[in-house]
Design an enzyme around this catalytic site. Structure first.
Site, mmCIF file in Angstrom:
data_model
loop_
_atom_site.group_PDB
_atom_site.id
_atom_site.type_symbol
_atom_site.label_atom_id
_atom_site.label_comp_id
_atom_site.label_asym_id
_atom_site.label_seq_id
_atom_site.Cartn_x
_atom_site.Cartn_y
_atom_site.Cartn_z
ATOM 1 C CG ASP A 196 -70.819 26.395 -45.219
ATOM 2 O OD1 ASP A 196 -69.841 25.893 -45.804
ATOM 3 O OD2 ASP A 196 -70.711 27.062 -44.174
ATOM 4 C CG HIS A 197 -67.872 24.134 -50.074
ATOM 5 N ND1 HIS A 197 -67.637 25.486 -50.075
ATOM 6 C CD2 HIS A 197 -66.692 23.545 -49.760
ATOM 7 C CE1 HIS A 197 -66.365 25.709 -49.782
ATOM 8 N NE2 HIS A 197 -65.777 24.551 -49.586
ATOM 9 C CG HIS A 259 -66.517 27.529 -44.742
ATOM 10 N ND1 HIS A 259 -67.667 27.222 -45.423
ATOM 11 C CD2 HIS A 259 -65.632 27.963 -45.673
ATOM 12 C CE1 HIS A 259 -67.476 27.454 -46.714
ATOM 13 N NE2 HIS A 259 -66.264 27.904 -46.879
#
Length: 507
Positions: A196-197, A259
């Site tokens: 999950d960047h 996110h």
């Protein structure tokens, strides 16, 4: 496992950071947009920072590229997307490390060829680990994992292997459970790095330092002193050319499930007893398990869905979602979600987390705002101070990473007049340097085997259990409210907070 130290680097300062073991990084989908915009520039920037092992090579897996076109495309990607600019000497050091294997993901011969290439070159080059990055459509995740295991590159492989998987991890709870089981049949959980960047962004990482390294914050980080928390992920862009994907996903799946729920977990989790991957993720999972799962009849009272209509953003007229390319006629897909999240545990009971995400809002921003309770009494008798704004801490994740704390101070003069003031820092000015891109940090951590910033299987499942009731109602309930592009979102979202005398921060 031996760990080296970064040597003096001709492209940067001598940073003396631990180096990963000698590695072959295999990028499935090397011809795709993610590889060009993020992965290849991340590898290049790690080289500049002296953080790549030596030896290290990158093997792209793609159907159309040969080694010459892959290297040409990689150079163009670095020139276009590297945050550090382009350096000819650095490129000459990286170019020979870029190789290609052509083939189709559905063909077992591709994986046999890849396995033979790796085995042949490991001893010659001194490679001691393989990292597989799946920059491909989600439908290929399980297929590639099983195919790698079938040629001895999965669980128990020698040299050891790791599997990096991009989101989305599943389409709903059922598919996430199924995908976890399929991946687990090929790789041990310790080998799987789900990205999950957002977790690679500096401000998100700094949240744990702010909370657990500052004695003035931890005692007040709870329901007694915090009135509520707002988490906002806003975009001014529409869906662009992603209509086919986005219309089947929507904001719930695209942002809230991953996110936003990760940010909720990091804001609300208890202090870990150690700063290691499993201990931190244990605490995040505990928090996610404490999030109330709404019954179908409760969803309309706690969740608002919206869809952007036409309007103006940044001085430009934009079209409605239903007029976008590849969007189905009469689509009920949401481009905006606002949700009141209740955390039913000792620390947070009764203190809501308000979360929202939306496209075609006035500007791009991601922030976490912690609003504290007002003081119980103002002892300024005879003054006309009136209401005083409560203290608020805001962590800006993007575009300008930093943090600020709102206090109240007296205005200079003869009268007792007050106004809010900000104490703040920004990474670019406080630390005199650019923050690394999220993909640089995440890729480097995966090369070193540090899973702290990656999501575990039970985390993914806990996130889906939170949003699944909303997805179920989404299919059968009323469609999303239409909001004007460039506005703050649908008016119904304001009512989520207004019923308790609160309001959203302006985007």
């Amino acid at each position: 496992m031996s760990v080296g130290t970064a040597p003096a680097n001709p492209f940067t300062q001598d940073v003396k950071q631990p180096l990963p073991d000698p590695t072959t990084l295999v990028i499935f989908g090397a011809g795709g947009d993610l590889a060009s915009r993020k992965l290849i520039p991340a590898v290049y920037n790690l080289l500049l920072a002296g953080l790549l092992p030596d030896p290290m090579r990158v093997i792209g897996v793609a159907r159309r590229h040969d080694v010459h076109s892959f290297r040409k495309t990689a150079r163009e990607a670095i020139e276009a997307h590297s945050r550090t600019g382009f350096d000819e000497d650095a490129w000459k050091a990286l170019e020979p490390r870029l190789e290609i294997v052509q083939g189709d993901f559905g063909n077992p011969e591709l994986f046999k060829t890849l396995g033979e290439r790796l085995e042949r070159d490991d001893a010659r080059l001194g490679i001691t680990q393989h990292v597989f990055y799946l920059a491909v459509a989600p439908r290929f995740f399980a297929q590639i994992a099983k195919a790698l295991a079938a040629v001895g590159l999965g669980s128990g492989a020698d040299p050891p292997t790791r599997l990096m998987i991009e989101k989305p991890f599943g389409h709903d709870l059922e598919s996430a459970l199924r995908l976890n089981a399929e991946v687990a049949s090929a790789f041990d959980e310790s080998q799987v790095f789900r990205l999950d960047h957002y977790l690679g962004k500096e401000t998100v990482q700094n949240l744990q330092v702010l909370r657990f390294a500052n004695g003035i914050l931890e005692p007040i980080w709870n329901r007694r002193y915090v009135d509520h928390v707002q988490i906002t992920v806003a975009e001014d862009l529409g869906i662009g050319h992603r209509g086919a994907y986005y219309d089947s996903a929507g904001a719930l799946r695209d942002v809230i499930q991953n996110h936003v729920m990760q940010l909720v977990a990091l804001v609300g989790m208890e202090a870990p007893v150690r700063f290691d991957a499993d201990t931190i993720r244990d605490e995040k999972v505990k928090l996610l398990h404490s999030v109330r799962r709404y019954k179908p009849e409760e969803v309309p009272d706690f969740v608002v869905r919206g869809q952007y209509g036409g309007g103006w953003v940044g001085g430009e007229e934009v079209r409605a979602y239903l007029d976008e390319e590849d969007v189905a006629d009469g689509s009920r897909t949401e481009t905006y979600v606002a949700m009141r999240v209740e955390v039913d545990n000792w620390r947070w009971a009764g203190t809501p987390f308000y979360v929202r995400t939306g496209k075609r809002l006035p500007r791009r921003m991601t922030e976490i705002a912690v609003q504290f309770r007002p003081v119980p009494h103002l002892p300024f008798a005879g003054s006309d101070i009136g209401d005083v704004e409560p203290n608020e801490m805001v962590l800006s994740v993007q575009p300008d990473e930093g943090a600020s704390l709102r206090l109240v101070a007296k205005v200079p003069g003869q009268t007792m007049s007050v106004r809010p003031v900000q104490m703040e820092f920004k990474y670019g000015t406080s630390f005199l340097g650019d923050s690394p891109e999220a993909y640089e940090r995440l890729l480097h951590d995966a090369l070193r085997g540090d899973a702290t910033l990656f999501t575990r299987a039970d985390e993914v499942e806990a996130e889906w259990r939170i949003v699944q009731p909303v997805l179920d109602v989404r299919q059968s309930g009323p469609g999303p409210s239409v909001y004007e592009a460039g506005s703050q979102g649908p008016p119904e979202a304001d009512e989520l907070l207004a019923v308790r005398g609160r309001s959203w921060r302006q985007v």
